[in-house]
Motif scaffolding. Structure first.
Motif: not given
Length: 401
Positions: A254-264
């Motif tokens: 969840d948090y990893g995807t949140g970080c990736v989504g932030t980069i996107a």
């Protein structure tokens, strides 16, 4: 769905609960459960090894996807440069308005991260849609939160007024949910084109592959389901010496995807600022997990060391243990082995009027020369604020702590 009553107040023992649920589940085959999930709209899935996942139609479609994608939806609107201030700007996203349409962790983490860079993030939820209050303590840090029900005419009018000046939309619902309410990315971009300023639309979901029409793309799900279908749960079980899957501790995907989504999101914001246009950014829990698995496992000697160091109580977990139980045992072991992670100098505290108490959260780990990164307002529960961009409180002295 599986023949159990909705409430069993007589069940108070943890293992009795497990045995009751597992006994009911075992009366069905995997195919029968899949059919029931489909009929009832439930977010369940079979647990696959990564090798089996790669052989599914969905896994094969996902194999061609990168960790995240950013592409233009229109290139007619001019560049929208970052805000400039007479004084030295303290945060890079100051002046940007973000509408967050998300629940629980991954999507709200994107909003939380953008707020840490100075964006005004307004989280909009409906009082008629359930959420997990516990996680709101963390993921609502730095935001304003409000409640609108987009099947109510008055709330729709309010939402439309907020959209007029929004720069970013974060969509963390199952594919099609927001679109079915009349807000497809293409419709919102059309509105943005009419106003002469592009929009960044950020999508995060469980299975991924919506743009490719992948088989499971529209299914509902959350972290543990993504962990189970992609093979992450099997890797966790193997590490623990078991020939069965175990859901990983903590909401890491969840948090990893949140970080990736932030980069996107930041990529889309930067492109809007430099190239103009409107941009759509996509990632998913499954894409993050596939990236994680592509990195490979630790060498044998590292795994052996971890097994020796961590609490043996953790390794007694099984496939049917609850997420809470898995995380609780892992947390106890981590606190004992790595107390520095929880030291006061790594934390930040502020009184939250909404929660009537002091809330402590980790300081932002990222540092960039010339700008400040951090939150200027404490967390609050969903639906706490008025649905407006005006008169937001904030304490910029927090950025200097």
């Amino acid at each position: 769905m599986i023949g159990l009553p909705a409430f069993r107040p007589d069940l108070t023992d943890y293992h009795d609960c497990i045995n009751t649920i597992e006994g009911a589940v075992q009366r069905f085959s995997a195919l029968e459960l899949e059919k029931l999930n489909q009929d009832y709209g439930q977010a369940g899935a079979s647990v696959l090894t990564n090798e089996k996942y790669q052989k599914t139609a969905h896994g094969q479609a996902m194999a061609s996807l990168p960790l995240f994608t950013v592409r233009p939806l229109e290139m007619d609107t001019p560049p929208a440069p970052f805000a400039k201030s007479v004084d030295e700007p303290s945060q890079c996203l100051q002046g940007l308005r973000v509408i967050e349409l998300c629940r629980v962790i991954a999507g709200p983490t994107i909003g939380k991260c953008l707020a840490a860079h100075g964006a005004s993030v307004l989280k909009i939820t409906s009082s008629q849609v359930p959420d997990v209050p516990f996680f709101q303590l963390d993921v609502n840090t730095g935001k304003h939160t409000t409640s609108l029900h987009l099947k109510n005419a008055d709330d729709v009018n309010t939402f439309e007024s907020l959209l007029k000046t929004a720069d970013v939309i974060i969509d963390g619902y199952r594919p099609g949910v927001i679109a079915n309410l009349g807000y497809r990315p293409e419709d919102l971009v059309s509105k943005a084109t009419q106003r002469g300023k592009g929009l960044v639309y950020v999508i995060e979901d469980c299975f991924g592959g919506t743009e490719m029409g992948a088989e499971w793309a529209s299914r509902p799900g959350w972290q543990q389901i993504a962990d189970c279908i992609t093979g992450v749960a099997w890797e966790q079980g193997r590490f623990m010496g078991l020939n069965e899957p175990v859901v990983p501790p903590f909401p890491m995907s969840d948090y990893g995807t949140g970080c990736v989504g932030t980069i996107a999101a930041l990529s889309g914001i930067y492109r809007r600022a430099t190239q103009g246009g409107s941009w759509i950014c996509r990632t998913s829990l499954s894409q993050y997990n596939l990236f994680l698995l592509s990195l490979g496992t630790y060498p044998t000697e590292v795994q052996d060391q971890l097994r020796r160091e961590h609490d043996r109580h953790f390794f007694a977990l099984r496939h049917n243990d609850s997420v809470d139980e898995v995380s609780q045992r892992a947390l106890c072991s981590i606190k004992y082995l790595y107390p520095k992670l929880f030291a006061k100098h790594s934390m930040q505290s502020m009184y939250s009027e909404a929660f009537s108490g002091v809330v402590t959260w980790p300081k932002e780990p990222l540092k960039v020369d010339g700008i400040k990164i951090g939150h200027v307002r404490p967390t609050r529960p969903n639906g706490y604020d008025k649905p407006t961009w005006e008169d937001w409180e904030g304490d910029e002295t927090l950025l200097d702590i």
